[in-house]
Design an enzyme around this catalytic site. Structure first.
Site, PDB file in Angstrom:
ATOM      1  N   ARG A  20      59.271 -16.497  30.682  1.00 39.87           N
ATOM      2  CA  ARG A  20      59.432 -17.874  30.192  1.00 39.87           C
ATOM      3  C   ARG A  20      58.269 -18.758  30.654  1.00 39.87           C
ATOM      4  NH1 ARG A  20      59.283 -22.927  31.870  1.00 39.87           N
ATOM      5  NH2 ARG A  20      60.445 -22.378  33.738  1.00 39.87           N
ATOM      6  N   ASP A  21      58.215 -19.071  31.941  1.00 36.31           N
ATOM      7  CA  ASP A  21      57.163 -19.959  32.452  1.00 36.31           C
ATOM      8  C   ASP A  21      55.789 -19.331  32.227  1.00 36.31           C
ATOM      9  OD1 ASP A  21      55.715 -21.861  33.822  1.00 36.31           O
ATOM     10  OD2 ASP A  21      56.459 -21.338  35.793  1.00 36.31           O
ATOM     11  N   HIS A 212      59.115 -22.743  44.102  1.00 38.92           N
ATOM     12  CA  HIS A 212      58.331 -22.341  42.928  1.00 38.92           C
ATOM     13  C   HIS A 212      56.899 -22.812  43.164  1.00 38.92           C
ATOM     14  CE1 HIS A 212      58.230 -21.742  38.362  1.00 38.92           C
ATOM     15  NE2 HIS A 212      57.052 -22.296  38.613  1.00 38.92           N
ATOM     16  N   HIS A 214      52.668 -22.555  42.956  1.00 36.59           N
ATOM     17  CA  HIS A 214      51.531 -22.158  42.118  1.00 36.59           C
ATOM     18  C   HIS A 214      50.334 -21.920  43.029  1.00 36.59           C
ATOM     19  CE1 HIS A 214      53.005 -23.864  37.985  1.00 36.59           C
ATOM     20  NE2 HIS A 214      53.877 -23.046  38.546  1.00 36.59           N
ATOM     21  N   CYS A 245      46.434 -17.527  33.873  1.00 35.75           N
ATOM     22  CA  CYS A 245      45.215 -16.839  33.462  1.00 35.75           C
ATOM     23  C   CYS A 245      43.971 -17.592  33.939  1.00 35.75           C
ATOM     24  CB  CYS A 245      45.197 -16.720  31.948  1.00 35.75           C
ATOM     25  SG  CYS A 245      43.677 -15.988  31.349  1.00 35.75           S
ATOM     26  N   ASN A 254      50.762 -19.599  38.339  1.00 36.88           N
ATOM     27  CA  ASN A 254      52.024 -19.125  38.899  1.00 36.88           C
ATOM     28  C   ASN A 254      51.772 -18.048  39.951  1.00 36.88           C
ATOM     29  OD1 ASN A 254      54.198 -20.470  37.538  1.00 36.88           O
ATOM     30  ND2 ASN A 254      53.677 -19.343  35.671  1.00 36.88           N
TER      31      ASN A 254
HETATM   32 MG    MG Z   1      55.390 -22.292  37.174  1.00 38.70          MG
END
Ligand code: MG
Length: 309
Positions: A20-21, A212, A214, A245, A254
């Site tokens: 999803r993310d 979460h 990054h 990417c 992420n």
């Molecule tokens: Mg994320």
């Protein structure tokens, strides 16, 4: 080599967000059948919570416009398959397909609430509250994503009290767990510990908090370790670092699930994930996307050619 250290949780639940993310932030559109195979392979690698797709309006996120077609292809997947729902309409679509776990999202800052959803924070909470209430009535599990918990591209550092207030609003309306998002990847470990301590101080128990991170500034694993030392045992990550990417302008960075599993394996922390199978899955997905995985662990392991591809 496995060398445990003290005061860490014995087991971590990895909340896999790649499908999803990750995919919503990739430029390429991935065929529905490929997404379905990806999720099956993630489950076979041992991931038990895999966010499958999003029921936002297809015009907002065209990469995930096939949610209705994808979800039925996952009926035999044993992992929990939460889906993102932005509003009442999204929840209707998810419930109609039999989703048993959903995630809602709000921003901890006014600027991002405006930029992402064209709403004030207050309006975003007001739209979210009945969605959570209805999901809970249906005995559907609800996670609340809180974005921009540490820094905001327009506002700079985000006051901890503001994050705590918004986090509590999500719990008060019925969210069962929170995911604290470092959406632009600027957090550092002391900031993470300060936010967690203040959440506890204000009555939010650690077992309802997921993180979460990054890796935009290379801090995702350091921040994760700090959170684990505080007692957090739910960590979001994206297989192969999808959505991060390094060749894309909009790199979101992420945390790669493989990088996380490498660290947790080394610490002797149980995840249930088979790193070899996971890496093979991400290498396969990178082929589908036509570019190498940004995960350093995926690159290191596939570069040695000891892993099946
Ligand atoms: Mg994320």
């Amino acid at each position: 080599m496995v060398v445990p250290t003290q005061d860490l949780p014995p087991r971590v639940r990895i909340y896999e967000v790649g499908a999803r993310d990750g995919l919503q932030n990739e430029n390429s559109a991935v065929p529905t059948e490929v997404k379905a195979e990806f999720i099956h392979r993630l489950a076979q690698a041992g991931l038990t919570t895999i966010e499958a797709t999003s029921f936002v309006h297809p015009e907002w996120v065209p990469q995930l416009a096939d949610a209705e077609q994808l979800f039925p292809l996952l009926a035999d997947v044993e992992a929990k398959l939460p889906v993102l729902v932005p509003n009442a309409r999204g929840l209707d679509r998810a419930l109609a397909l039999g989703a048993r776990s959903v995630a809602v999202f709000v921003s901890a800052t006014e600027s991002f609430a405006k930029a992402n959803l064209n709403r004030t924070m207050g309006e975003a909470l007001a739209v979210t509250e009945p969605v959570v209430a209805r999901a809970r009535e249906q005995k559907v599990h609800v996670r609340g994503y809180l974005s921009m918990c540490f820094g905001d591209p327009w506002e700079g550092p985000v006051p901890i009290a503001q994050v705590v207030r918004t986090a509590k609003s999500l719990l008060d309306m019925g969210c069962e767990e929170l995911s604290l998002g470092d959406t632009i990847g600027v957090a550092t470990p002391g900031h993470v510990l300060a936010l967690l301590a203040e959440l506890n101080e204000e009555g939010v128990p650690t077992d309802r908090i997921g993180v979460h991170f990054h890796d935009t500034y290379g801090q995702a694993l350091s921040n994760t370790l700090a959170a684990l030392q505080h007692g957090v045992s739910t960590v979001d990550a994206s297989a192969g670092g999808l959505g991060g990417c390094p060749y894309a302008k909009s790199a979101t960075g992420n945390l790669a699930t493989e990088d996380l599993v490498w660290m947790l394996d080394g610490l002797g922390i149980e995840t249930g994930v088979d790193l070899g199978r996971l890496t093979a899955t991400s290498a396969w997905m990178a082929e589908q996307l036509g570019r190498p995985s940004p995960s350093r662990t995926v690159r290191a392991l596939t570069g040695t050619s000891h892993q099946e591809q």
